[in-house]
Design an enzyme around this catalytic site. Structure first.
Site, mmCIF file in Angstrom:
data_model
loop_
_atom_site.group_PDB
_atom_site.id
_atom_site.type_symbol
_atom_site.label_atom_id
_atom_site.label_comp_id
_atom_site.label_asym_id
_atom_site.label_seq_id
_atom_site.Cartn_x
_atom_site.Cartn_y
_atom_site.Cartn_z
ATOM 1 N N SER A 143 0.855 -1.184 0.000
ATOM 2 C CA SER A 143 0.000 0.000 0.000
ATOM 3 C C SER A 143 0.887 1.229 0.000
ATOM 4 O O SER A 143 2.031 1.190 0.465
ATOM 5 C CB SER A 143 -0.885 0.003 1.250
ATOM 6 O OG SER A 143 -1.547 1.249 1.415
ATOM 7 N N TYR A 156 -1.631 0.745 10.596
ATOM 8 C CA TYR A 156 -1.619 0.260 9.211
ATOM 9 C C TYR A 156 -0.311 0.654 8.534
ATOM 10 O O TYR A 156 0.279 -0.142 7.800
ATOM 11 C CB TYR A 156 -2.825 0.827 8.471
ATOM 12 C CG TYR A 156 -3.044 0.228 7.096
ATOM 13 C CD1 TYR A 156 -3.135 -1.147 6.919
ATOM 14 C CD2 TYR A 156 -3.197 1.050 5.979
ATOM 15 C CE1 TYR A 156 -3.353 -1.696 5.660
ATOM 16 C CE2 TYR A 156 -3.420 0.507 4.717
ATOM 17 C CZ TYR A 156 -3.491 -0.865 4.564
ATOM 18 O OH TYR A 156 -3.703 -1.406 3.311
#
Length: 257
Positions: A143, A156
């Site tokens: 990501s 995250y």
């Protein structure tokens, strides 16, 4: 000479795709089946996998990538079915949007378990098979959260930074085995479940994409994954960052009224 090239191009390809019950994983199964690949679709939700298999011809293999026994069973089943030359680690996700000061330990543990340890366990299990084939590929879906931190993303960010680092180390370690290692790092992707699972509320999830003109779709990312793994094996797309035009950076997102 031409005949040899054509014969090589005709060799059947096979992949394990994790996170296949939804979103980018599901779309990747569809994209590779469209290329004629044998695809082993892996996720925890057996009912969704079976529906996908019935529609696409993929092989449904329900498993939890964080569970050692499931990973061992998965390796055994794929081996008995003929093996793979490509491993695509898409299973992952986010939980919560708290600051570090308000971090929930359980959310952080889950994110590291599925994004980092799940990727490691699948990769470790299949590496001997991928090496033995002579032209193996590992593709990890990370990501842009693993490339640049942002407020409320600490857990995250940390998990995806770790997965990004794992991918880089793997590329260095496995080059001598002619194993190519690809990282695809998407930005804002509107999928059925990602924001909902992260925030736990449909209204809050909808606001993530509100006003954004043409966010990425799961199919957009799957098409990039397909391109990367179907390129000639000597071509290693080390890192591919993909964002919608409206997202110039993690912190710059154009929203229209």
């Amino acid at each position: 000479m031409t005949e040899g090239i054509n014969n090589k191009a005709a060799v059947a390809k096979a992949a394990v795709v994790t996170g296949a019950s939804t979103g980018i994983g599901e779309a990747t199964v569809r994209a590779l089946r469209g290329e004629g690949w044998t695809v082993y679709a892996v996720a925890r939700r057996a009912d969704r996998l079976e529906a996908l298999a019935a529609e696409t011809g993929a092989v449904a293999l329900p498993a939890d990538v964080t569970d050692d026994a499931d990973v061992a069973r998965l390796l055994d089943e794929v081996t008995r079915a003929g093996g793979i030359d490509t491993l695509i680690n898409i299973a992952g996700g986010a939980r919560g949007a708290d600051t570090v000061a308000e971090a929930k330990t359980g959310d952080w543990e889950w994110m590291f378990e599925v994004n980092v340890l799940g990727t490691m366990k699948l990769t470790r299990a299949f590496l001997p098979m991928l090496r033995a084939g002579g032209e193996g590929t590992v593709l990890n879906l990370t990501s842009t959260a693993g490339l640049s931190a942002y407020e409320g993303g600490g857990g995250y960010n940390a998990a995806k930074f770790a997965q990004h680092a794992l991918t880089g180390a793997l590329r260095l370690e496995e080059a001598e085995h002619n194993l190519r290692v690809i990282e695809v790092a998407p930005g804002l992707v509107q999928t059925e479940e990602f924001a909902l699972n992260r925030l736990g509320d449909q209204s809050a999830a909808a606001k993530v994409y509100q006003g954004v003109e043409k966010p990425l779709t799961a199919a957009d990312v799957a098409d990039v994954v397909r391109y990367a793994v179907t390129a000639p094996h000597h071509v290693n797309l080390d890192q591919i960052v993909i964002r919608p035009v409206a997202q110039a950076a993690n912190y710059k997102l154009i929203r229209k009224a």
